[in-house]
Scaffold this active site. Structure first.
Site, PDB file in Angstrom:
ATOM      1  N   HIS A   1      37.910  34.099  31.689  1.00 23.91           N
ATOM      2  CA  HIS A   1      36.711  34.528  31.563  1.00 23.91           C
ATOM      3  C   HIS A   1      36.453  35.871  31.378  1.00 23.91           C
ATOM      4  CE1 HIS A   1      35.245  30.700  34.023  1.00 23.91           C
ATOM      5  NE2 HIS A   1      35.910  30.227  32.853  1.00 23.91           N
TER       6      HIS A   1
ATOM      7  N   LEU B   1      39.764  26.477  39.586  1.00 20.78           N
ATOM      8  CA  LEU B   1      39.952  26.314  38.080  1.00 20.78           C
ATOM      9  C   LEU B   1      40.193  28.004  37.477  1.00 20.78           C
ATOM     10  CD1 LEU B   1      36.706  24.195  37.157  1.00 20.78           C
ATOM     11  CD2 LEU B   1      39.059  23.543  37.135  1.00 20.78           C
ATOM     12  N   PHE B   2      40.466  28.683  38.392  1.00 23.65           N
ATOM     13  CA  PHE B   2      41.380  30.246  38.079  1.00 23.65           C
ATOM     14  C   PHE B   2      40.284  30.993  37.251  1.00 23.65           C
ATOM     15  CE2 PHE B   2      44.763  26.700  38.820  1.00 23.65           C
ATOM     16  CZ  PHE B   2      44.692  27.107  40.030  1.00 23.65           C
ATOM     17  N   CYS B   3      38.980  30.957  37.158  1.00 28.03           N
ATOM     18  CA  CYS B   3      38.139  31.655  35.992  1.00 28.03           C
ATOM     19  C   CYS B   3      38.876  31.259  34.556  1.00 28.03           C
ATOM     20  CB  CYS B   3      38.361  33.142  36.490  1.00 28.03           C
ATOM     21  SG  CYS B   3      37.338  33.461  37.845  1.00 28.03           S
ATOM     22  N   ALA B   4      39.328  30.320  34.326  1.00 30.97           N
ATOM     23  CA  ALA B   4      39.648  29.766  33.250  1.00 30.97           C
ATOM     24  C   ALA B   4      39.283  28.053  32.996  1.00 30.97           C
ATOM     25  CB  ALA B   4      41.074  29.858  32.709  1.00 30.97           C
TER      26      ALA B   4
END
Length: 463
Positions: A139, A384-387
């Site tokens: 992100h 979701l790992f900032c993705a």
């Protein structure tokens, strides 16, 4: 700089010798920390969440401790400690430029993080700039471009497809306006290396510039601005074993010099004068100081420089070889568990850094990660790992059981889409990855030994 100031700076830069008891990895803080297990007893904590924040190198900590008594204001005072701190700050800029193999005309701007660096660049874009970014980005790379004309590119399934996708998009763009491509060097989800040099060549062939998000690449592989032929590179100190709140944006100066300062204030201004009409006229710096308003984070900047020196002196060839050994251990271990599916864009043979995400049949990933922590003392990441677009693409057809602890973003009746990420680096001993692989096998075979519940969006052991 006077001889006495030189001597003081040398003292401030004194570093610790390598720990002889540490076989292989660079020594990091926390390597002897023990944590309690819900099943009883304690165990040495296995920090396997480097992709979020890597532990501080012992070298960095010792360098900062050596400098701390000399701490003073930067670019602000005539006093001895202020001069020393200013000298250290600018030496750190030169160290980072050397670490990145910058071109002579490049600027190194110190920021708070990769996110801050890319937002700074977004604020400096020329009018009517077109931005091209893959949906697979973190992100920090995906979201800052709000006022630009943004083209989001679909997730490629091979490095060659990534280059071809970008070339098609650039061929269709307005050929007369400015354009920027933003791409990661290594995925924070899959760990896979992206074809940065080829993407840079495609961008330049179509009159576009390119910025490299090196947040996950720089701690694991050498990053050369010249060899990769990128226009800018951004990375964070806290992923580079320097957790004191600083980041870097390095590269071409022209767009940065022409833009309004990222923050208006002292340090960015060269001259300020009142006008007769009651307003003020401001002359801004054209150096990196233009975008470094306020009192600089000299501790954070110096810690990044210390980490850069430590990694260069250890030798990336040695670090990469050892990390590939750990990657092989994890991947081979997970391959022995049929219930585990490792996430990948480019396939099993793609080169990668020490970042691996996976899902486990029959388990919600939040539940699995909580069990790794509570029952084995292993710290990983789930979610979701900032993705989000990338992970949802990879998991789009993979519903997960809600189990006792559902992912917080899943509404009742919806599929839970989240994964588990294990990540490691220069401070990771073999025992940590061996314990992780053993724990995965035991949890899949025998289930959790404890009951878990959801509390404030997190899966935690039930009391």
């Amino acid at each position: 700089m006077s001889a006495s100031l030189n001597a003081a700076t040398t003292a401030a830069c004194a570093t610790a010798a390598a720990d002889p008891a540490c076989d292989g990895p660079l020594p990091v803080l926390g390597r002897d920390v023990t944590v309690p297990l819900v099943t009883g007893g304690e165990v040495t904590y296995a920090a396997l969440d480097y992709a979020a924040s890597a532990p501080a190198l012992q070298r960095v900590w010792d360098d900062v401790a050596a400098y701390a008594p000399y701490y003073g204001s930067v670019h602000r005072g005539a006093g001895y400690l202020s001069q020393l701190s200013t000298d250290l700050f600018e030496q750190s800029r030169a160290t980072v430029a050397e670490f990145l193999d910058c071109r002579p005309c490049d600027q190194v701007v110190f920021t708070r993080s990769t996110t801050d660096s890319l937002n700074l660049l977004a604020a400096a874009l020329p009018a009517d700039c077109q931005v091209f970014v893959f949906e697979t980005e973190h992100h920090a790379s995906l979201l800052p471009w709000g006022d630009a004309r943004v083209t989001y590119l679909n997730a490629p399934r091979t490095p060659g497809e990534a280059v071809a996708t970008l070339e098609r998009a650039l061929a269709d763009r307005d050929p007369y306006g400015p354009a920027l491509v933003c791409v990661t060097g290594a995925s924070n989800v899959t760990g896979e290396l992206w074809p940065v040099r080829e993407l840079a060549a495609a961008a330049h062939a179509h009159g576009a510039r390119i910025v490299l998000d090196a947040a996950q690449l720089a701690p694991h592989h050498p990053v050369s601005v010249r060899e990769l032929d990128v226009d800018w590179v951004a990375f964070s100190g806290h992923k580079l074993y320097a957790p004191f709140g600083s980041g870097v944006l390095a590269g071409r100066a022209d767009w940065l010099q022409e833009a309004e300062p990222y923050l208006a204030g002292g340090g960015a201004s060269r001259k300020v004068a009142r006008r007769e009409d009651g307003g003020v006229d401001v002359e801004w710096h054209t150096t990196a100081a233009r975008h470094e308003a306020g009192s600089p984070n000299v501790i954070g900047v110096y810690s990044i420089a210390s980490a850069c020196r430590a990694l260069r002196e250890a030798g990336f060839e040695n670090l990469v070889a050892r990390e590939e050994h750990l990657i092989a251990k994890v991947r081979e271990g997970l391959a022995e568990v049929p219930a585990v599916r490792v996430l990948s864009l480019f396939g099993d043979d793609a080169p990668r850094v020490g970042v691996i995400s996976f899902v486990v049949d029959g388990w919600n990933s939040s539940h699995f990660a909580a069990a790794l922590s509570a029952e084995y003392g292993i710290g990983v990441r789930d979610g979701l790992f900032c993705a989000h677009p990338l992970v949802r693409t990879l998991l789009g057809s993979e519903p997960q059981a809600q189990g006792e602890c559902g992912a917080p973003e899943a509404a009742p009746g919806e599929r839970s889409l989240n994964a588990i990420r294990v990540s490691f680096g220069a401070g990771t001993p073999d025992e940590h990855v061996e314990r992780f692989v053993r724990a995965v096998k035991e949890l899949v075979a025998d289930g959790a030994k404890w009951q878990y519940r959801t509390e404030e969006g997190r899966c935690v052991p039930a009391v």
